[in-house]
Write a protein that holds these residues in place. Structure first.
Motif, short mmCIF file in Angstrom:
data_model
loop_
_atom_site.label_atom_id
_atom_site.label_comp_id
_atom_site.label_asym_id
_atom_site.label_seq_id
_atom_site.Cartn_x
_atom_site.Cartn_y
_atom_site.Cartn_z
N TYR A 78 -2.02 1.58 0.61
CA TYR A 78 -0.77 0.95 0.23
C TYR A 78 -0.35 1.54 -1.12
O TYR A 78 -1.18 2.09 -1.86
CB TYR A 78 -0.95 -0.57 0.04
CG TYR A 78 -1.30 -1.32 1.29
CD1 TYR A 78 -2.61 -1.37 1.77
CD2 TYR A 78 -0.32 -2.02 2.01
CE1 TYR A 78 -2.93 -2.08 2.93
CE2 TYR A 78 -0.63 -2.74 3.15
CZ TYR A 78 -1.94 -2.76 3.60
OH TYR A 78 -2.25 -3.46 4.74
N GLN A 102 2.34 0.71 -4.70
CA GLN A 102 3.21 -0.22 -5.40
C GLN A 102 3.88 0.53 -6.54
O GLN A 102 3.23 0.89 -7.54
CB GLN A 102 2.42 -1.42 -5.94
CG GLN A 102 3.29 -2.47 -6.60
CD GLN A 102 2.47 -3.59 -7.20
OE1 GLN A 102 1.33 -3.40 -7.63
NE2 GLN A 102 3.03 -4.79 -7.24
N GLN A 159 7.71 -3.40 -8.35
CA GLN A 159 8.14 -3.68 -6.98
C GLN A 159 6.98 -4.28 -6.17
O GLN A 159 5.89 -4.48 -6.68
CB GLN A 159 8.66 -2.40 -6.34
CG GLN A 159 9.89 -1.83 -7.05
CD GLN A 159 10.48 -0.66 -6.31
OE1 GLN A 159 10.24 -0.46 -5.11
NE2 GLN A 159 11.26 0.14 -7.02
N LYS A 160 7.25 -4.56 -4.93
CA LYS A 160 6.21 -5.14 -4.09
C LYS A 160 5.30 -4.05 -3.53
O LYS A 160 5.59 -2.86 -3.60
CB LYS A 160 6.82 -5.96 -2.96
CG LYS A 160 7.60 -5.17 -1.94
CD LYS A 160 8.13 -6.10 -0.86
CE LYS A 160 8.87 -5.35 0.23
NZ LYS A 160 9.38 -6.26 1.29
N VAL A 161 4.19 -4.47 -2.98
CA VAL A 161 3.22 -3.56 -2.38
C VAL A 161 3.72 -3.14 -1.00
O VAL A 161 4.17 -3.98 -0.21
CB VAL A 161 1.84 -4.25 -2.27
CG1 VAL A 161 0.83 -3.33 -1.63
CG2 VAL A 161 1.37 -4.71 -3.65
N PHE A 182 3.00 -0.84 2.62
CA PHE A 182 2.04 -0.20 3.51
C PHE A 182 2.36 1.28 3.67
O PHE A 182 3.53 1.67 3.82
CB PHE A 182 2.10 -0.90 4.88
CG PHE A 182 1.37 -0.19 5.98
CD1 PHE A 182 2.07 0.58 6.91
CD2 PHE A 182 0.00 -0.30 6.11
CE1 PHE A 182 1.42 1.22 7.95
CE2 PHE A 182 -0.67 0.33 7.15
CZ PHE A 182 0.04 1.10 8.07
N MET A 229 1.14 2.77 -8.20
CA MET A 229 -0.25 2.36 -8.05
C MET A 229 -0.58 2.48 -6.57
O MET A 229 0.18 1.98 -5.73
CB MET A 229 -0.44 0.92 -8.52
CG MET A 229 -1.85 0.43 -8.38
SD MET A 229 -2.91 1.03 -9.70
CE MET A 229 -2.93 -0.42 -10.74
N PHE A 251 -3.28 1.64 -3.63
CA PHE A 251 -4.40 0.76 -3.28
C PHE A 251 -5.00 1.19 -1.95
O PHE A 251 -4.29 1.44 -0.98
CB PHE A 251 -3.94 -0.69 -3.14
CG PHE A 251 -3.47 -1.33 -4.41
CD1 PHE A 251 -2.12 -1.48 -4.66
CD2 PHE A 251 -4.38 -1.80 -5.34
CE1 PHE A 251 -1.67 -2.08 -5.83
CE2 PHE A 251 -3.95 -2.41 -6.51
CZ PHE A 251 -2.59 -2.54 -6.76
N PRO A 276 -9.41 -1.59 -6.63
CA PRO A 276 -8.71 -1.87 -7.89
C PRO A 276 -7.48 -1.01 -8.11
O PRO A 276 -6.71 -1.28 -9.03
CB PRO A 276 -9.77 -1.57 -8.95
CG PRO A 276 -10.66 -0.57 -8.30
CD PRO A 276 -10.69 -0.91 -6.84
N ARG A 300 -3.73 4.46 -10.53
CA ARG A 300 -2.37 4.60 -11.05
C ARG A 300 -2.05 6.08 -11.15
O ARG A 300 -2.69 6.80 -11.91
CB ARG A 300 -2.23 3.94 -12.41
CG ARG A 300 -0.79 3.91 -12.90
CD ARG A 300 -0.60 3.04 -14.12
NE ARG A 300 -0.89 1.64 -13.87
CZ ARG A 300 -0.09 0.79 -13.25
NH1 ARG A 300 1.07 1.21 -12.77
NH2 ARG A 300 -0.44 -0.47 -13.09
#
Lengths: 116, 112
Positions: free
Chosen positions: A35, A37, A41-43, A45, A89, A91, A109, A112
């Motif tokens: 994912y 981000q 903003q939102k995460v 997929f 970022m 994930f 975690p 970045r």
């Protein structure tokens, strides 16, 4: 408690360079995800991976992106030629041991990525 | 795909107050998770709750799958509760895992 790990925690790269983000999922999990981000903003997929192949990908995951599970423990995301808009970022997540449903996802975690 | 909406977008509380965060989702799901994003950007897994009620300390969550919403309760809030709370929902259609669709989050600030 088992956890998902990611390296590096922060990567700075120049536009046009290739980057590889690394993840070690929980050892007995079978389903793997990336994912991203963008700041503020939102995460979102990017891709899911199961049984050594991509099971689903979003429209963000274009030909510049690829994933690989090179051995029994690592799961990598490669961006072939980075753009400024790839700064985010990233994930990694994993889910679903053998005999379990794949639903609950465990997140690392994050890495970045800053593209200059 | 699944749509996920969260409310309120922002919330300011005095320490010790209680709060309820809401998540609405547009379709039946087999995964509903709540996360807390800390100041370092890490997503902390709070609950996996596709249905029913769970409690963990001062936090609890309820999902009413038939009505397609989930609630996160924070009681006796502390300054360390500050951050963004995300709800994420997913549904495995292919047997290859379930992508999570995240809401836009609730930004919580707890003040002394």
């Amino acid at each position: 408690e088992p956890e998902v790990t990611q390296t590096p925690s922060h990567q700075v790269t120049q536009m046009g360079q290739e980057v590889i983000l690394r993840c070690v999922p929980i050892s007995n999990h079978l389903y793997f995800y990336w994912y991203r981000q963008i700041l503020g903003q939102k995460v979102e997929f990017l891709v899911s991976f199961y049984n050594n192949e991509i099971s689903e990908k979003s429209e963000i995951f274009d030909d510049q992106f690829s994933v690989e599970r090179p051995d029994g423990s690592n799961f990598t995301l490669k961006i072939r030629s980075t753009k400024l808009e790839d700064s985010a970022m990233y994930f990694c997540a994993s889910s679903g041991a053998l005999g379990q449903k794949p639903y609950e996802q465990y997140f690392g975690p994050g890495t970045r990525l800053t593209v200059t | 795909g699944i749509q996920v909406e969260q409310s309120p977008p922002d919330l300011i509380l005095q320490e010790g107050a209680n709060s309820t965060l809401r998540c609405n989702f547009s379709d039946s799901v087999n995964n509903l998770q709540w996360f807390h994003q800390n100041p370092w950007g890490q997503l902390i897994n709070l609950f996996y709750i596709p249905s029913g009620t769970k409690q963990n300390g001062r936090l609890s969550a309820t999902t009413v799958a038939t009505e397609r919403y989930s609630l996160l309760y924070i009681s006796s809030s502390q300054t360390t509760d500050s951050g963004v709370y995300f709800c994420a929902a997913g549904r495995d259609l292919t047997g290859g895992g379930n992508k999570l669709t995240f809401g836009t989050g609730t930004q919580l600030k707890v003040e002394l």
